[in-house]
Design a protein around this motif. Structure first.
Motif, mmCIF file in Angstrom:
data_model
loop_
_atom_site.group_PDB
_atom_site.id
_atom_site.type_symbol
_atom_site.label_atom_id
_atom_site.label_comp_id
_atom_site.label_asym_id
_atom_site.label_seq_id
_atom_site.Cartn_x
_atom_site.Cartn_y
_atom_site.Cartn_z
ATOM 1 N N ALA A 1 0.766 -1.203 -0.085
ATOM 2 C CA ALA A 1 -0.076 0.108 -0.140
ATOM 3 C C ALA A 1 0.933 1.219 0.218
ATOM 4 O O ALA A 1 1.864 1.319 0.757
ATOM 5 C CB ALA A 1 -0.859 0.040 1.118
ATOM 6 N N PHE A 2 0.447 2.306 -0.731
ATOM 7 C CA PHE A 2 1.043 3.639 -0.854
ATOM 8 C C PHE A 2 0.136 4.672 -0.434
ATOM 9 O O PHE A 2 -0.804 4.717 -0.887
ATOM 10 C CB PHE A 2 1.683 3.828 -2.319
ATOM 11 N N GLU B 1 0.280 -6.918 -6.257
ATOM 12 C CA GLU B 1 -0.890 -6.248 -5.802
ATOM 13 C C GLU B 1 -0.800 -5.003 -5.134
ATOM 14 O O GLU B 1 0.025 -5.113 -3.983
ATOM 15 C CB GLU B 1 -1.628 -7.136 -4.743
ATOM 16 N N ILE B 2 -0.882 -3.978 -5.524
ATOM 17 C CA ILE B 2 -0.773 -2.433 -5.183
ATOM 18 C C ILE B 2 -2.200 -1.978 -4.823
ATOM 19 O O ILE B 2 -2.856 -1.911 -5.619
ATOM 20 C CB ILE B 2 0.138 -1.698 -6.022
ATOM 21 N N TYR B 3 -2.172 -1.083 -3.604
ATOM 22 C CA TYR B 3 -3.310 -0.159 -3.562
ATOM 23 C C TYR B 3 -2.623 1.217 -3.280
ATOM 24 O O TYR B 3 -1.611 1.092 -2.513
ATOM 25 C CB TYR B 3 -3.942 -0.584 -2.271
ATOM 26 N N ILE B 4 -3.500 2.212 -3.934
ATOM 27 C CA ILE B 4 -2.777 3.542 -3.851
ATOM 28 C C ILE B 4 -3.897 4.378 -3.047
ATOM 29 O O ILE B 4 -4.939 4.291 -3.549
ATOM 30 C CB ILE B 4 -2.744 4.097 -5.235
ATOM 31 N N TYR B 5 -3.573 4.689 -1.714
ATOM 32 C CA TYR B 5 -4.251 5.801 -0.982
ATOM 33 C C TYR B 5 -3.769 6.989 -1.240
ATOM 34 O O TYR B 5 -2.803 7.498 -0.975
ATOM 35 C CB TYR B 5 -4.287 5.095 0.446
ATOM 36 N N ASP B 6 -4.877 8.031 -1.639
ATOM 37 C CA ASP B 6 -4.602 9.228 -1.812
ATOM 38 C C ASP B 6 -5.688 10.150 -1.595
ATOM 39 O O ASP B 6 -6.934 9.878 -1.661
ATOM 40 C CB ASP B 6 -4.109 9.739 -3.189
ATOM 41 N N ILE B 7 -5.643 11.434 -1.120
ATOM 42 C CA ILE B 7 -6.594 12.451 -0.896
ATOM 43 C C ILE B 7 -7.338 12.817 -2.188
ATOM 44 O O ILE B 7 -8.646 13.377 -2.213
ATOM 45 C CB ILE B 7 -6.176 13.671 -0.184
ATOM 46 N N SER B 8 -6.762 12.817 -3.413
ATOM 47 C CA SER B 8 -7.246 13.553 -4.468
ATOM 48 C C SER B 8 -7.824 12.596 -5.432
ATOM 49 O O SER B 8 -7.367 11.675 -6.021
ATOM 50 C CB SER B 8 -5.926 14.296 -5.300
ATOM 51 N N GLN B 9 -9.196 12.692 -5.876
ATOM 52 C CA GLN B 9 -9.944 11.687 -6.489
ATOM 53 C C GLN B 9 -9.598 12.166 -7.830
ATOM 54 O O GLN B 9 -9.462 11.178 -8.772
ATOM 55 C CB GLN B 9 -11.398 11.867 -6.479
ATOM 56 N N CYS C 1 -7.060 2.011 -6.476
ATOM 57 C CA CYS C 1 -6.920 3.264 -6.171
ATOM 58 C C CYS C 1 -8.046 3.641 -5.205
ATOM 59 O O CYS C 1 -9.287 3.290 -5.334
ATOM 60 C CB CYS C 1 -7.044 4.327 -7.170
ATOM 61 N N VAL C 2 -7.889 4.287 -3.994
ATOM 62 C CA VAL C 2 -8.784 4.505 -3.010
ATOM 63 C C VAL C 2 -8.545 5.767 -2.315
ATOM 64 O O VAL C 2 -7.465 6.287 -2.142
ATOM 65 C CB VAL C 2 -8.548 3.482 -1.680
ATOM 66 N N CYS C 3 -9.542 6.562 -2.601
ATOM 67 C CA CYS C 3 -9.696 7.969 -2.269
ATOM 68 C C CYS C 3 -10.055 8.114 -0.746
ATOM 69 O O CYS C 3 -11.089 7.550 -0.304
ATOM 70 C CB CYS C 3 -10.561 9.158 -2.960
#
Length: 415
Positions: free
Chosen positions: A116-117, A135-143, A159-161
């Motif tokens: 996860a990043f 398998e990578i998950y990207i967590y970020d504030i910007s949709q 991608c997960v906002c």
């Protein structure tokens, strides 16, 4: 590089107040058996060691086509929507991403690690380009940024906002507890962000998982109390392994570049001066979800026009009252529209009602904010603006609405 030598383990043990002789002895045995070797102060697996472990698919930095990777990454960064100060977006340089890619791959010993990043979308993209099967998950504030990345990522990425600082119940349901083998996080330089990012990482990592976190260098203006709070939070659930000093560099975003220019600096004097260090830790406890979710957020609407991002307050109740005409849009400062600071603590930020990724800041009249949001929604969707309907709906005359739209188009499409 991050050190993993026998001497480094001893130094870490001494600073922590204990002496793990079993770790040191185990390293000696591995060296005697030819499983690992000491090279330039680091421990590396030998060919015999790799054969002994078996058919495990190692993720070798030396096998990556770095020229191709860098070219793809630079193109993706060039076409990416602008960073925005409201979301505290400073992104790694391309060279730093490649440097970090080498650091992380040296420590991956699992066959199919789940990674996860958090707040590091460019590094996540680089990792996916290098190892598209992971398998990578990207967590970020910007949709907006995540939607851009989704068109470039392999099917193994998600991608997960999420706003880590103000996590909502819906966002919390998209976080996997005790799931990931590796988490990389790059928090903004504020104590409350660090605490929130650390708590989220603890929640996501499986027991014994690896946490990589950027940490501000000694020149960043944080007081001793804030540093103590951050490191105390780390120590609750993580064991320190090693540190990479002052080698994490960031690009200068447009909003910061414009701010410096407004303060009288020449563009050639502005370089990639922001740099961090990197902490490498192991999780030493299991996560139990006993904490309440933070308050709901959402006082800004976001719009994007040809990479330029614009945030507008959702309602007049979220704005500090400033005496201007009901249908006026004017710069926050009389002389120009560039915000004079990139600090979160800057008091003038509370007066802003329209804020661009160029760090242009404006105030909008009492009646005009809803109209701004409606017009920008129509412009973003390439819809035709029905002036007569807007005139009736908002009680604005023909002359004022034309001035209003002209000003918005200047803000939206100007550079």
């Amino acid at each position: 590089m991050i050190l993993k030598s026998k001497q480094n383990y001893q130094k870490i043990a001494m600073s922590a107040g204990f002496y793990p002789e079993n770790i040191v002895n185990a390293i000696d045995e591995l060296i005697k058996e030819g499983i690992v070797e000491s090279k330039e102060g680091e421990m590396r697996l030998t060919n015999k060691g790799r054969q002994k472990i078996g058919d495990m698919p190692f993720y070798l930095f030396s096998e990556i086509d770095l020229d191709l990777l860098k070219a793809k990454l630079e193109l993706a960064i060039k076409n990416m929507p602008d960073a925005h100060l409201l979301e505290y977006q400073w992104w790694f340089t391309c060279d730093t991403c490649i440097r970090l890619l080498g650091v992380l791959t040296e420590n991956i010993l699992l066959s199919n690690p789940k990674i996860a990043f958090i707040g590091a979308p460019i590094l996540a993209l680089a990792f996916n380009y290098a190892f598209p099967e992971l398998e990578i998950y990207i967590y970020d504030i910007s949709q907006t940024i995540l939607l851009y990345l989704e068109g470039k990522l392999s099917s193994t990425c998600k991608c997960v906002c999420i706003d880590v600082l103000n996590e909502t119940k819906d966002e919390a349901s998209n976080v996997k507890d005790n799931y990931f083998d590796i988490v990389f996080m790059d928090p903004p330089f504020y104590v409350e962000h660090y605490v929130a990012f650390i708590k989220l990482s603890n929640r996501m990592l499986s027991y014994g998982g690896d946490l990589y976190s950027t940490i501000f260098n000694e020149n960043i203006k944080t007081n001793l109390r804030e540093r103590k709070i951050i490191f105390n939070e780390f120590c609750k659930n993580f064991t320190f392994i090693s540190m990479l000093n002052n080698e994490i560099f960031y690009n200068v975003p447009r909003f910061e570049l414009n701010t410096y220019k407004a303060m009288g600096y020449n563009s050639e004097d502005i370089s990639d001066w922001r740099y961090n260090s990197l902490l490498y830790m192991k999780k030493n406890s299991y996560y139990s979800n006993e904490e309440d979710i933070n308050i709901e957020r959402g006082i800004w609407n976001e719009y994007c026009f040809n990479k330029k991002r614009i945030f507008v307050k959702t309602s007049i109740s979220n704005c500090i009252n400033i005496e201007i005409g009901d249908w006026e849009i004017k710069p926050l400062y009389n002389e120009d529209c560039i915000l004079k600071s990139v600090s979160r603590r800057y008091s003038e930020r509370d007066k802003i009602s329209l804020w661009t990724s160029d760090n242009e800041v404006f105030v909008v009249g009492r009646k005009g904010l809803a109209l701004v949001n409606e017009i920008l929604t129509e412009l973003e969707q390439n819809n035709k603006i029905d002036l007569s309907t807007l005139e009736v709906k908002y009680g604005i005359d023909d002359c004022d609405i034309h001035k209003f739209i002209d000003k918005l188009e200047e803000i939206t499409y100007g550079r």
